[in-house]
Design an enzyme around this catalytic site. Structure first.
Site, PDB file in Angstrom:
ATOM      1  N   ASP A 200       1.448  -1.223   0.214  1.00  0.00           N
ATOM      2  CA  ASP A 200      -0.322  -0.006   0.198  1.00  0.00           C
ATOM      3  C   ASP A 200       1.226   0.967   0.195  1.00  0.00           C
ATOM      4  O   ASP A 200       1.455   1.525   1.242  1.00  0.00           O
ATOM      5  CB  ASP A 200      -0.961   0.272   0.939  1.00  0.00           C
ATOM      6  CG  ASP A 200      -2.023   1.158   0.969  1.00  0.00           C
ATOM      7  OD1 ASP A 200      -2.203   2.198   0.475  1.00  0.00           O
ATOM      8  OD2 ASP A 200      -2.611   1.567   2.716  1.00  0.00           O
ATOM      9  N   ASP A 390      -1.997   6.172  -6.000  1.00  0.00           N
ATOM     10  CA  ASP A 390      -2.191   5.484  -4.519  1.00  0.00           C
ATOM     11  C   ASP A 390      -2.493   3.457  -5.085  1.00  0.00           C
ATOM     12  O   ASP A 390      -2.953   3.664  -4.926  1.00  0.00           O
ATOM     13  CB  ASP A 390      -3.903   5.544  -3.420  1.00  0.00           C
ATOM     14  CG  ASP A 390      -3.631   4.294  -2.248  1.00  0.00           C
ATOM     15  OD1 ASP A 390      -2.928   3.865  -2.076  1.00  0.00           O
ATOM     16  OD2 ASP A 390      -5.343   5.053  -1.711  1.00  0.00           O
TER      17      ASP A 390
END
Length: 503
Positions: A200, A390
């Site tokens: 992440d 992201d």
């Protein structure tokens, strides 16, 4: 249409969110080496959940809106607001009576159209039903014992395993579901055991579940690998707590130290977190990973410790705090996703197209100025936009007026009035985002994200670009719908990010 995932699970994934708290801790890496580390990235699929595409879309919109609000430092949308949006999606698909027959075992009532005062009761009944279901699951899961959950050798259901990395010091990215998220396996503890972590770039904390982990729905934290003194001789608990809220879900726990190995490079006594409490978004048996590795800058860390790449660079195990992603696409069938620590893998991209731009986010996310957004070569006239890149977000979430402007140029697109859009599954629309003077095209397959009717793949598809007004007026949250189409690299030391066209 039959849904195997309960309304209770959908609501619980929204309602079990918690505020964030910060702590202080310091990593203690040892052993020096040189060169980059590459981890394979596996894509994770959840096709077996059989969630209706529009419900899946709303889950992604809710998750993106909450995530973008957190990244932008704005007030998060309330649980009630997100639950209402999800409920309106459900009743728009089927009437409440038909839904109740399919969800009755999970507690959804047979009355009410999901409006007004009855909504709160619906949520309470749904959550109560889910707690009973979760307790049954956890009673089975606890029979496995701590640390005996899924390992890399046993790829979880709904996960497409990555090929062995083609570059030294690399880990593959496994694929969850149909390009939902991307996972890698590292080793933690003594004796070392495999833990599957979601990679992440939009958060900065690493954690796995603790041996005493409890689900907020009641019971244990499912059939996962857990860490603690019973399973690791090198485990050292701390006195500081941490709490992290994500776009979907939340965890809370304790900052600890234990031995960590990433692609064979050892960080003895690395500081990270173990979750003593998890929302159902992480504790449910259907979740194919054991924790998260945050790869934003450590200035964002709720644990207030170095991220793994920062710790590796500080210890001299890699030459620089660089993390590079080759995000795979399931439909390509190549399973070639990788995350590389310490360098860029030049075999994955055209070096002539590499652009490096400044990180314009002051908080520690990876955000860049966008020069232009075009559809089939036509400029949308959307100027002064920025993009938070992201890997932990599936879709692209744009301000609503921007999302409308883009879809107005896609022939056959339609708004659903709730932030989502549909496009023809056969669309050939070319959407490009420009960074550093270079245009990066999004494959039309990623724009036509998921068919509304799997039996009609030539009909309408959910668009990979959705609208939300939670971030700044000119701020986009750009997830894997775009990142599958470019090589993406971040550099903590230089505070820059790089993009290049894939080969």
């Amino acid at each position: 249409m039959q849904f195997k995932t309960s309304f209770a699970v959908l609501l619980a994934s929204i309602l079990f969110a918690a505020p964030q708290l910060g702590v202080e801790a310091a990593p203690n890496p040892t052993r020096r080496s040189t060169g980059a580390i590459t981890l394979p990235l596996r894509r994770v699929e959840r096709s077996k959940a059989d969630i209706h595409p529009l419900i899946n879309l709303q889950q992604n919109i809710n998750r993106g809106n909450r995530r973008l609000a957190r990244m932008s430092g704005r007030e998060l949308p309330s649980d009630e607001e997100l639950a209402d949006k999800l409920w309106r999606r459900i009743v728009a698909i089927e009437d409440a009576e038909r839904l109740s027959k399919r969800y009755s075992r999970y507690g959804v009532p047979k009355t009410s159209k999901g409006k007004g005062a009855t909504l709160k009761g619906n949520k309470a009944n749904a959550l109560e039903g889910h707690k009973q279901k979760q307790q049954g699951q956890n009673s089975t899961a606890t029979a496995h014992g701590a640390g005996n959950g899924t390992t890399a050798a046993d790829t979880p259901d709904g996960v497409t395993a990555a090929n062995q990395p083609s570059t030294p010091n690399s880990l593959g990215l496994d694929i969850e579901g149909h390009d939902v998220s991307y996972l890698s396996t590292i080793q933690i503890g003594n004796p070392p055991r495999d833990f599957i972590l979601l990679m992440d770039s939009g958060s900065a904390d690493m954690w796995v579940g603790s041996e005493n982990c409890q689900s907020e729905a009641g019971g244990g934290c499912g059939n996962h690998n857990f860490l603690g003194p019973n399973s690791s001789n090198s485990f050292k608990t701390g006195q500081q707590s941490f709490q992290v809220t994500y776009g979907t879900g939340a965890v809370a726990g304790t900052v600890v130290q234990d031995d960590v190995s990433i692609a064979g490079l050892a960080l003895p006594g690395h500081t990270f977190g173990v979750a003593d409490q998890e929302s159902v978004d992480f504790s449910d048996d259907s979740v194919p990973f054991d924790g998260i590795m945050g790869l934003a800058k450590s200035t964002l860390s709720e644990e207030q410790t170095l991220t793994p790449i920062e710790a590796l660079a500080k210890a001299g195990l890699v030459p620089a705090a660089i993390t590079s992603f080759k995000i795979p696409r399931l439909d390509d069938g190549k399973n070639d996703g990788e995350v590389t620590f310490g360098a860029l893998d030049t075999t994955k991209f055209d070096q002539q197209t590499l652009v490096t731009v400044d990180n314009v986010n002051p908080d520690g996310f990876w955000e860049a100025n966008m020069d232009a957004i075009k559809v089939d070569g036509q400029d949308t006239s959307l100027q002064g936009r920025t993009a938070i890149l992201d890997t932990g977000t599936t879709l692209i979430i744009a301000p609503e007026q921007d999302a409308v402007a883009v879809h107005q140029l896609i022939q056959g697109s339609q708004s659903d009035g709730q932030g989502g859009f549909t496009v023809p599954c056969t669309t050939n629309a070319s959407i490009t985002l420009s960074f550093g003077g270079t245009e990066f095209a999004i494959d039309p397959r990623d724009i036509a994200f998921q068919p509304l009717d799997p039996r009609n793949p030539s009909g309408d598809c959910v668009s990979g670009i959705a609208g939300g007004n939670i971030g700044g007026a000119n701020e986009w949250l750009v997830g894997d719908v775009f990142l599958k189409n470019a090589y993406f690299s971040t550099d903590v030391g230089k505070n820059t990010l790089s993009l290049a066209k894939l080969v």
